[in-house]
Scaffold this active site. Sequence first.
Site, PDB file in Angstrom:
ATOM      1  N   HIS A  12     -29.121 -99.037 -12.092  1.00  0.00           N
ATOM      2  CA  HIS A  12     -29.800 -98.275 -13.307  1.00  0.00           C
ATOM      3  C   HIS A  12     -30.257 -99.416 -14.306  1.00  0.00           C
ATOM      4  CE1 HIS A  12     -30.052 -95.759 -16.976  1.00  0.00           C
ATOM      5  NE2 HIS A  12     -30.225 -94.746 -15.849  1.00  0.00           N
ATOM      6  N   GLU A  31     -37.538 -95.163 -12.696  1.00  0.00           N
ATOM      7  CA  GLU A  31     -37.233 -94.952 -14.123  1.00  0.00           C
ATOM      8  C   GLU A  31     -37.849 -95.943 -15.111  1.00  0.00           C
ATOM      9  OE1 GLU A  31     -33.519 -92.035 -14.419  1.00  0.00           O
ATOM     10  OE2 GLU A  31     -32.983 -94.029 -14.909  1.00  0.00           O
TER      11      GLU A  31
END
Length: 246
Positions: free
Chosen positions: A91, A162
């Site tokens: 992430h 993302e």
Amino acid sequence: MKKLIIANWKCNPTTKQEALRLFSALNSALHTNKKADVVVCVPFVYLGIKKELSFKLGAQDCFWEKKGAFTSQISTVMLKNIGVKYVLCGHSETRRFGETNEMVNKKVKAILGEGLVPVMCVGENIEQKKKGQAFSVIEKQLKEGLKKIPKSQIKKVVVAYEPIWAISPYGPCSPDEALTVALFLRKVIGRIASKNLSKTIKILYGGSVNAKNAKDYVASDFLSGMLVGRASLNPKEFAKIVKSSV
Ligand code: PGA
């Protein structure tokens, strides 16, 4: 194919009471859901506090060694032992603190090694996007993250696109742009693994998804679901996202 909707609570909430309240509210909001697969990724400290959930539990990170003198680390063996099924890695908010592609690769291997599902995030930042480097950045993250992993294992990996510039409070990325990147990621997977895998691997979009825009990200079969941060802390809104995604 069922869509996969993953909640990412990030570093929230601050108390166990609030976490229990969120778990209960999500449980009731989602107990009738049969159409989408739902995973909720919570801070480590909240992973074991509530049993009998109507969704799967995920962790937000892990360490690649099983056990030993690694102060502060949480291994995939420990996560499996308390019922975790999915683990985020790569992430942008963990990469920001020094997580490299090589570390992501070790984590993906460790997660797969325990029979859990890695959710490997990739995404460019705004400077890289402005310089026209988005595709090369995510291609490198994808290839290095999946390095030396056999095809039979790659098929179990979930990839989440993302773009850093689209994560709350910025964003969102338009559904068309998210779809273009998903197609690109599938093409790269076709090259490093197989054509068949490029069609079947799960690719999610994440970044400022909310109850209003959710349906636009999953309208196409090429996007398999969504990774939802901020909006997942509101059980009613998250339930709407899950509903609109089928
Ligand atoms: P957001 O976060 O939905 O709050 O933009 C997504 C993520 O970072 O996983």
